[in-house]
Design an enzyme around this catalytic site. Structure first.
Site, short mmCIF file in Angstrom:
data_model
loop_
_atom_site.label_atom_id
_atom_site.label_comp_id
_atom_site.label_asym_id
_atom_site.label_seq_id
_atom_site.Cartn_x
_atom_site.Cartn_y
_atom_site.Cartn_z
N HIS A 88 -50.30 -0.80 19.04
CA HIS A 88 -49.54 0.20 18.29
C HIS A 88 -48.27 -0.38 17.67
CE1 HIS A 88 -52.07 3.41 19.84
NE2 HIS A 88 -51.82 3.02 21.08
N HIS A 114 -38.94 -2.56 20.44
CA HIS A 114 -40.16 -2.59 19.62
C HIS A 114 -39.85 -2.06 18.22
CE1 HIS A 114 -40.09 1.50 21.36
NE2 HIS A 114 -40.47 1.83 20.15
N HIS A 116 -41.18 -0.04 14.36
CA HIS A 116 -42.04 0.86 13.59
C HIS A 116 -41.87 0.46 12.13
CE1 HIS A 116 -42.43 3.69 17.05
NE2 HIS A 116 -41.22 3.25 17.33
N GLU A 126 -38.80 5.68 11.53
CA GLU A 126 -39.15 6.98 12.11
C GLU A 126 -38.08 8.01 11.74
OE1 GLU A 126 -40.48 6.29 16.35
OE2 GLU A 126 -42.29 6.79 15.21
N HIS A 139 -36.39 0.00 18.02
CA HIS A 139 -35.97 0.84 19.14
C HIS A 139 -35.69 -0.03 20.36
CE1 HIS A 139 -38.09 4.58 17.28
NE2 HIS A 139 -36.88 4.38 16.79
N THR A 220 -41.24 8.87 20.83
CA THR A 220 -41.91 9.17 19.55
C THR A 220 -43.39 8.83 19.59
OG1 THR A 220 -41.41 7.02 18.58
CG2 THR A 220 -39.75 8.77 18.29
N THR A 221 -43.90 8.55 20.79
CA THR A 221 -45.34 8.35 20.98
C THR A 221 -45.75 9.18 22.19
OG1 THR A 221 -44.92 6.42 22.40
CG2 THR A 221 -45.37 5.99 20.07
ZN LIG Z 1 -40.24 3.51 19.05
#
Ligand SMILES: [Zn+2]
Length: 310
Positions: A88, A114, A116, A126, A139, A220-221
């Protein structure tokens, strides 16, 4: 020995924080696995204090919060950090750092960071600011040190503090970003991992990051736990378009809209703010004043000219 120990600890932390990433893929960013179906995976994803959000600077409340001090992120000489493609995102795992300050109560440990990112440089972050989306968002995930582990902390409303940093395209990048980019070529396969030499977290961050927005939200996941104190920073980290392309070479466990497995658009759409309040430890509208004054000055000048003409 050190490497094995760090790897084992890191893997445990990873499984604890991303239990749904283990085993069959039950959520993703495309099609029937996409964000609009996440509430089927975890009911919490359908609740009312979710993340990310659209940050509206004019809607912020001022709050005095001290700056974060992120000087330590596994700076131990010779230590290796594990970087993982979990299908992911790319995750850099750390273990020994502390995350003090930021108006938070108590000590927090930095567990991992990590990213996005988007299919193009026009999307990827995000959080958005006044509807503007950035090409990437990093993040930094911290958990309260009074809890036994990341997964333990994820079960408490004050368990996690996540720091969000936006990236912006520049002709030259922030020097620290290349450390991450270099490692990505070794983790293109979903589920793979490699190590990078430990470095100071400050090497990745903007030269100044004392100003931030603050609100209460969620992961957010899935499982979207509403346990995150969010700090989102207005000062961006510069990255080149070429470096951004390297992130898109990572392979996802799911098929994207193009029919291949290139990892991109791994961001969740913004969620309703509801009755929540957005705070800032700075005046986000201070920068707008000169242009307002300038516009008024131009208007005055124009009316003056017009009055003389007619
Ligand atoms: Zn994140």
């Amino acid at each position: 020995m050190d490497f094995l120990k760090v790897f084992a600890v890191a893997l445990v932390a990873f499984v604890q924080l991303f239990p749904s990433a283990i085993g069959a893929s039950s959520w993703g960013y495309f099609g029937s696995d996409g964000p609009s179906h996440w509430a089927d995976v975890s009911a919490t994803c359908g609740m009312s204090s979710q993340s990310p959000i659209n940050i509206i600077p004019t809607d912020t409340l001022m709050s005095s919060m001290d700056a974060f001090t992120l000087t330590k992120f596994d700076t131990t000489t010779g230590l290796s950090l594990n970087i993982v493609n979990n299908g992911h995102t790319g995750i850099l795992l750390g273990q020994r750092s502390k995350c003090p300050g930021g108006g938070l109560t108590g000590d927090y440990n930095t567990a991992q960071l990590h990213f996005h990112w988007g299919k193009t440089d026009a999307e990827g972050s995000e959080h958005t600011v006044d509807g503007t989306r950035f090409p990437m968002e990093m993040h930094i995930v911290n958990y309260k040190s009074s809890y036994a582990s990341v997964s333990d902390a994820a079960g408490h409303s004050d368990g996690l503090a996540v720091l969000g940093f936006f990236f912006e395209i520049g002709d030259t990048s922030h020097p620290g970003i290349q450390k991450i980019v270099d490692a990505l070529s070794s983790i293109t396969v979903s589920g793979s991992n490699t190590t990078v030499t430990a470095f100071n977290l400050n090497e990745l961050l903007p030269s100044s990051f004392s100003e931030f927005y603050r609100y209460s939200g969620s992961l957010t996941t899935p499982t979207c736990n509403e346990v995150v104190t969010w700090s989102v920073f207005p000062q961006t980290i510069k990255i080149t378009s070429t470096q951004m392309d390297v992130f898109r070479t990572l392979q996802s466990e799911e098929q994207n809209d193009d029919g291949n497995h290139n990892m991109f658009n791994n961001y969740r759409p913004v969620q309703a703010m509801g009755s929540r309040k957005l705070y800032a430890n700075f005046n986000p509208n201070a920068g707008a004043r000169p242009s307002v004054h300038l516009s008024l000055s131009l208007l005055a000048l124009l009316s003056c000219i017009l009055s003389r003409m007619f």
